[in-house]
Design a protein around this motif. Structure first.
Motif, mmCIF file in Angstrom:
data_model
loop_
_atom_site.group_PDB
_atom_site.id
_atom_site.type_symbol
_atom_site.label_atom_id
_atom_site.label_comp_id
_atom_site.label_asym_id
_atom_site.label_seq_id
_atom_site.Cartn_x
_atom_site.Cartn_y
_atom_site.Cartn_z
ATOM 1 N N GLN A 1 0.887 -1.201 -0.130
ATOM 2 C CA GLN A 1 0.234 -0.178 -0.060
ATOM 3 C C GLN A 1 0.956 1.161 0.129
ATOM 4 O O GLN A 1 1.871 1.147 0.577
ATOM 5 C CB GLN A 1 -0.738 0.114 0.994
ATOM 6 C CG GLN A 1 -0.157 0.263 2.667
ATOM 7 C CD GLN A 1 -1.197 -0.033 3.779
ATOM 8 O OE1 GLN A 1 -2.177 -0.783 3.671
ATOM 9 N NE2 GLN A 1 -0.796 0.602 4.748
ATOM 10 N N GLY B 1 1.465 6.876 3.308
ATOM 11 C CA GLY B 1 0.824 7.986 3.779
ATOM 12 C C GLY B 1 1.567 8.960 4.546
ATOM 13 O O GLY B 1 2.264 8.562 5.485
ATOM 14 N N PRO B 2 0.792 10.250 4.860
ATOM 15 C CA PRO B 2 1.427 11.106 6.037
ATOM 16 C C PRO B 2 1.551 10.715 7.322
ATOM 17 O O PRO B 2 2.383 11.036 8.261
ATOM 18 C CB PRO B 2 0.974 12.686 5.652
ATOM 19 C CG PRO B 2 -0.410 12.154 4.916
ATOM 20 C CD PRO B 2 -0.140 10.917 4.282
ATOM 21 N N ASP C 1 2.061 7.607 8.265
ATOM 22 C CA ASP C 1 2.672 6.556 8.400
ATOM 23 C C ASP C 1 4.207 6.522 9.071
ATOM 24 O O ASP C 1 4.960 5.571 8.875
ATOM 25 C CB ASP C 1 2.845 5.607 7.258
ATOM 26 C CG ASP C 1 1.541 5.233 6.788
ATOM 27 O OD1 ASP C 1 0.699 4.610 7.578
ATOM 28 O OD2 ASP C 1 1.123 5.250 5.342
ATOM 29 N N GLN D 1 6.013 2.636 -0.530
ATOM 30 C CA GLN D 1 5.173 1.690 -0.202
ATOM 31 C C GLN D 1 5.308 0.766 1.030
ATOM 32 O O GLN D 1 6.707 0.728 1.584
ATOM 33 C CB GLN D 1 5.134 0.720 -1.195
ATOM 34 C CG GLN D 1 4.662 1.044 -2.490
ATOM 35 C CD GLN D 1 4.657 0.354 -3.769
ATOM 36 O OE1 GLN D 1 4.867 -1.019 -3.473
ATOM 37 N NE2 GLN D 1 4.655 0.773 -4.951
#
Length: 165
Positions: free
Chosen positions: A11, A14-15, A17, A54
């Motif tokens: 996946q 994202g910010p 993570d 990812q």
């Protein structure tokens, strides 16, 4: 990538993570030459133009990640790591393939990376998937350990293509 609930799933990063990435980094990179990254390090890099990455999970558990930085037609593989307990199952090459395929779809024609000269497992993987040596940085990492620079042309062939084996 699609998979069943227990198979590997990739996946986009994202910010939110960055804390997870810092934890994964701490667990993946434990050699003397490794430099620690914290959540701020990840936030700073991911805020740069051309940054992408990812997270790799198996079932519900994150087991690895990769981050790239792309400028026009070149992409640098900044980090790629798989937890020690998940290594040896082909997850690293799968993650690398996905990162490079994504970069190629954004116009990258060449991939670059650096690796500690002592990191034999990573070097074996990079060589197996078609990377070749293009330089060396003396005493680049703590230890002092040299960095070996690798490059690879990106094209329509996937790294798991039989021509690289």
């Amino acid at each position: 990538m699609t998979a069943d609930r227990t198979g590997p799933v990739l996946q986009p990063i994202g910010p939110f993570d960055v804390d997870l990435l810092a934890e994964l980094h701490h667990r993946c990179f434990t050699a003397i030459w490794d430099r620690p990254w914290n959540a701020k390090s990840f936030a700073d890099v991911l805020a740069m133009p051309g940054a992408a990455g990812q997270i790799l999970s198996v079932g519900d558990a994150p087991v690895g990640f990769g981050i790239t930085l792309q400028a026009v037609d070149e992409v640098d593989v900044l980090l790629i790591g798989v937890l020690p307990e998940a290594r040896g199952a082909g997850l690293g090459p799968m993650l690398l393939d996905s990162l490079l395929s994504a970069a190629a779809s954004r116009g990258a024609a060449r991939a670059l990376l650096e690796v500690a000269a002592e990191n034999r497992a990573a070097i074996a993987t990079y060589t197996k998937v078609g990377f070749t040596i293009c330089g060396r940085r003396k005493q680049y990492y703590p230890g002092p350990t040299d960095a070996i620079l690798y490059e690879r042309a990106l094209n329509s062939c996937r790294i798991d293509d039989k021509s690289h084996q």
